[in-house]
Design an enzyme around this catalytic site. Structure first.
Site, PDB file in Angstrom:
ATOM      1  N   LYS A  70       0.849  -1.190   0.000  1.00 43.95           N
ATOM      2  CA  LYS A  70       0.000   0.000   0.000  1.00 43.95           C
ATOM      3  C   LYS A  70       0.883   1.237   0.000  1.00 43.95           C
ATOM      4  O   LYS A  70       1.760   1.390   0.849  1.00 43.95           O
ATOM      5  CB  LYS A  70      -0.888  -0.009   1.239  1.00 43.95           C
ATOM      6  CG  LYS A  70      -1.734   1.244   1.376  1.00 43.95           C
ATOM      7  CD  LYS A  70      -2.705   1.122   2.514  1.00 43.95           C
ATOM      8  CE  LYS A  70      -3.482   2.409   2.710  1.00 43.95           C
ATOM      9  NZ  LYS A  70      -4.415   2.299   3.830  1.00 43.95           N
ATOM     10  N   ARG A 129     -10.738   9.812   2.520  1.00 45.98           N
ATOM     11  CA  ARG A 129     -10.536  10.473   3.816  1.00 45.98           C
ATOM     12  C   ARG A 129     -11.682  11.437   4.104  1.00 45.98           C
ATOM     13  O   ARG A 129     -12.036  11.632   5.262  1.00 45.98           O
ATOM     14  CB  ARG A 129      -9.164  11.160   3.844  1.00 45.98           C
ATOM     15  CG  ARG A 129      -8.031  10.125   3.814  1.00 45.98           C
ATOM     16  CD  ARG A 129      -6.651  10.740   3.794  1.00 45.98           C
ATOM     17  NE  ARG A 129      -5.632   9.701   3.596  1.00 45.98           N
ATOM     18  CZ  ARG A 129      -4.357   9.951   3.341  1.00 45.98           C
ATOM     19  NH1 ARG A 129      -3.923  11.206   3.259  1.00 45.98           N
ATOM     20  NH2 ARG A 129      -3.497   8.953   3.173  1.00 45.98           N
ATOM     21  N   LYS A 142       1.543  10.017   5.513  1.00 46.40           N
ATOM     22  CA  LYS A 142       1.670   8.659   6.060  1.00 46.40           C
ATOM     23  C   LYS A 142       2.929   7.981   5.538  1.00 46.40           C
ATOM     24  O   LYS A 142       3.013   6.766   5.463  1.00 46.40           O
ATOM     25  CB  LYS A 142       0.409   7.853   5.716  1.00 46.40           C
ATOM     26  CG  LYS A 142      -0.886   8.476   6.268  1.00 46.40           C
ATOM     27  CD  LYS A 142      -2.081   7.543   6.155  1.00 46.40           C
ATOM     28  CE  LYS A 142      -3.333   8.164   6.781  1.00 46.40           C
ATOM     29  NZ  LYS A 142      -4.489   7.241   6.775  1.00 46.40           N
ATOM     30  N   GLU A 154       7.534  -6.579   0.844  1.00 45.12           N
ATOM     31  CA  GLU A 154       6.371  -6.422   1.727  1.00 45.12           C
ATOM     32  C   GLU A 154       5.409  -7.601   1.563  1.00 45.12           C
ATOM     33  O   GLU A 154       4.906  -8.141   2.546  1.00 45.12           O
ATOM     34  CB  GLU A 154       5.629  -5.118   1.397  1.00 45.12           C
ATOM     35  CG  GLU A 154       6.258  -3.861   1.983  1.00 45.12           C
ATOM     36  CD  GLU A 154       5.964  -3.712   3.481  1.00 45.12           C
ATOM     37  OE1 GLU A 154       5.248  -4.557   4.038  1.00 45.12           O
ATOM     38  OE2 GLU A 154       6.458  -2.750   4.090  1.00 45.12           O
ATOM     39  N   LYS A 185      -2.411  -1.495  -3.660  1.00 46.51           N
ATOM     40  CA  LYS A 185      -3.262  -0.319  -3.545  1.00 46.51           C
ATOM     41  C   LYS A 185      -2.438   0.948  -3.617  1.00 46.51           C
ATOM     42  O   LYS A 185      -1.387   0.991  -2.977  1.00 46.51           O
ATOM     43  CB  LYS A 185      -3.971  -0.411  -2.199  1.00 46.51           C
ATOM     44  CG  LYS A 185      -4.805   0.762  -1.818  1.00 46.51           C
ATOM     45  CD  LYS A 185      -5.393   0.501  -0.473  1.00 46.51           C
ATOM     46  CE  LYS A 185      -6.129   1.725  -0.009  1.00 46.51           C
ATOM     47  NZ  LYS A 185      -6.579   1.592   1.338  1.00 46.51           N
ATOM     48  N   SER A 240     -10.503   5.577  -4.036  1.00 48.89           N
ATOM     49  CA  SER A 240     -11.468   6.670  -4.154  1.00 48.89           C
ATOM     50  C   SER A 240     -11.068   7.717  -5.196  1.00 48.89           C
ATOM     51  O   SER A 240     -11.922   8.205  -5.940  1.00 48.89           O
ATOM     52  CB  SER A 240     -11.646   7.332  -2.787  1.00 48.89           C
ATOM     53  OG  SER A 240     -10.389   7.746  -2.273  1.00 48.89           O
ATOM     54  N   TYR A 278     -15.654   0.904  -6.072  1.00 50.51           N
ATOM     55  CA  TYR A 278     -16.915   1.571  -5.735  1.00 50.51           C
ATOM     56  C   TYR A 278     -17.948   1.398  -6.849  1.00 50.51           C
ATOM     57  O   TYR A 278     -19.114   1.707  -6.671  1.00 50.51           O
ATOM     58  CB  TYR A 278     -16.653   3.053  -5.445  1.00 50.51           C
ATOM     59  CG  TYR A 278     -15.683   3.223  -4.286  1.00 50.51           C
ATOM     60  CD1 TYR A 278     -16.127   3.075  -2.975  1.00 50.51           C
ATOM     61  CD2 TYR A 278     -14.324   3.456  -4.504  1.00 50.51           C
ATOM     62  CE1 TYR A 278     -15.244   3.172  -1.907  1.00 50.51           C
ATOM     63  CE2 TYR A 278     -13.436   3.559  -3.450  1.00 50.51           C
ATOM     64  CZ  TYR A 278     -13.894   3.419  -2.148  1.00 50.51           C
ATOM     65  OH  TYR A 278     -13.022   3.495  -1.100  1.00 50.51           O
TER      66      TYR A 278
HETATM   67  C1  PBG Z   1      -6.778   3.527   5.845  1.00 52.68           C
HETATM   68  C2  PBG Z   1      -7.377   3.310   4.519  1.00 52.68           C
HETATM   69  C3  PBG Z   1      -7.318   4.224   3.456  1.00 52.68           C
HETATM   70  C4  PBG Z   1      -8.000   3.635   2.396  1.00 52.68           C
HETATM   71  C5  PBG Z   1      -8.457   2.379   2.811  1.00 52.68           C
HETATM   72  N1  PBG Z   1      -8.043   2.187   4.131  1.00 52.68           N
HETATM   73  C6  PBG Z   1      -6.787   5.605   3.388  1.00 52.68           C
HETATM   74  C7  PBG Z   1      -5.454   5.923   3.894  1.00 52.68           C
HETATM   75  O1  PBG Z   1      -4.563   5.077   3.987  1.00 52.68           O
HETATM   76  O2  PBG Z   1      -5.270   7.079   4.198  1.00 52.68           O
HETATM   77  C8  PBG Z   1      -8.181   4.286   1.047  1.00 52.68           C
HETATM   78  C9  PBG Z   1      -9.207   3.727   0.141  1.00 52.68           C
HETATM   79  C10 PBG Z   1      -9.618   4.652  -0.950  1.00 52.68           C
HETATM   80  O3  PBG Z   1      -9.019   5.722  -1.185  1.00 52.68           O
HETATM   81  O4  PBG Z   1     -10.610   4.334  -1.618  1.00 52.68           O
HETATM   82  N2  PBG Z   1      -7.328   2.854   6.886  1.00 52.68           N
END
Ligand code: PBG
Length: 337
Positions: free
Chosen positions: A207, A217, A230, A246, A261, A287, A326
């Site tokens: 990720k 978010r 992050k 990983e 991701k 998203s 989605y």
């Molecule tokens: C964090 C989490 C995120 C997403 C899924 N789980 C956001 C992040 O790491 O800040 C993102 C999924 C998306 O953007 O559709 N728990």
């Protein structure tokens, strides 16, 4: 003078014409290499408090946060369309968020109530529970924070407690999404210790610290809180070999499946992972990717349905076993027609 190309003189092709199989619809169908079916699609849902309540997400036109009862209705629709699993994300009310993210392991929290309501009403569908603290913490980070540091080992203890309440509530698959070290093994041990040998772990193994998470978010209400980024736990988008390390480590620790991701900008990682490991691989069309397609279509720049299908086929072609998207319900319904 150079010899002129003569359009009648295609001898260099030796009779080989790759367009031959593309000429008709039946022939294109016959040579098609990848398939997309509803069982390839995992549908993420955003959960809110209330009854018969839905709220719009400004940056995700067409996606709404749903109260638990509406999540149950959505789960029925998903099951009927052939979707195998849902991924749930809670938008925890403001007053329950805290520095220690204790709401994450409240057995009666919003997430747990959604899990058990869906499990009761629609037992045929798989439930994937996100385990990370950003949906419960007051600072929007995925882990506990001390002196500006996002803590690894202390966070894992909270994740274990969160895992156990979610599993008790009905989660079938635990999906730790925070990129902390050692959490897959710790979660596996805790699950087995409590008699949950059959609960799967889908590791968010590769990720990236991505700008494509922006709308998510907003959806879970962590964006405005988040200071900084992050990058000390999620991966640098310049790296690819590290993603394989990983993934290898999460498999070693006991992951049943792994995730890459975001999705479309990281299809090279999906392909490398598919070639290197013999384990189910999922990709998350996140998203920001959703927003790009919706907004470009709304502006008249691309054909919406066409672009959605093309994007999902691209995941399958790259080697993904399935996609979190989605668009899942709409596409599953279209595919079933
Ligand atoms: C964090 C989490 C995120 C997403 C899924 N789980 C956001 C992040 O790491 O800040 C993102 C999924 C998306 O953007 O559709 N728990």
């Amino acid at each position: 003078m150079a010899e002129q190309w003569n359009k009648h003189d295609m001898e260099f092709l030796g009779g080989r014409r790759l367009r031959r199989t593309r000429r008709t619809a039946w022939s294109r169908a016959m040579v098609r290499e990848t398939m997309l079916t509803p069982s390839d699609l995992i549908w993420p849902l955003f959960v809110i408090e209330g009854h018969n309540e839905k709220t719009a997400i400004r940056t995700m036109p067409g996606v709404e946060r749903l109260s638990v009862d509406l999540c149950v209705a959505a789960a029925r629709a998903a099951r009927d369309a052939g979707i195998p699993a849902l991924a749930l994300f809670p938008n925890t009310p403001e007053h329950l968020r805290s520095e220690n993210a204790a709401e994450a392991y409240n057995p009666d929290n919003l997430m747990c109530r959604a899990l058990s309501a869906i499990k009761d009403a629609v037992p045929e569908i798989g439930l994937i529970a996100d385990v990370a603290l950003d949906e419960y913490s007051s600072d929007g980070q995925d882990g506990l924070v001390r002196d500006g540091d996002v803590l690894n080992d202390e966070t894992i203890e909270v994740m274990i407690r969160s895992t156990l309440v979610q599993t008790a509530a009905g989660a079938d698959i635990i999906a730790p999404s925070d990129m902390m070290d050692g959490r897959v093994a710790a979660i596996r041990m805790a699950l087995d210790g409590e008699g949950h040998e059959q609960t799967q772990i889908m590791a968010y193994a590769a990720k990236y610290a991505s700008f494509f998470y922006g709308p998510f978010r907003e959806a879970v209400g962590s964006g405005a809180r988040l200071k900084g980024d992050k990058k000390t736990y999620q991966m640098d988008y310049a790296n690819s070999d590290e993603a394989l390390r990983e993934i290898a480590q999460d498999i070693e620790e006991g992951a049943d499946s792994v995730m890459v991701k975001p999705g479309m900008p990281y299809l090279d990682i999906v392909r490398r992972a598919k070639d290197a490991f013999n384990i189910p691989i999922y990709a998350y069309q996140v998203s920001g990717e959703y927003a790009m397609i919706e907004m470009a279509a709304a502006a008249g720049a691309i054909d919406r349905k066409g672009a959605i299908l093309e994007s999902l086929y691209a995941f399958k072609r790259a080697g993904a076993n399935g996609v979190l998207t989605y668009f899942a319900l709409e596409v599953a319904r279209d595919l079933g027609r």
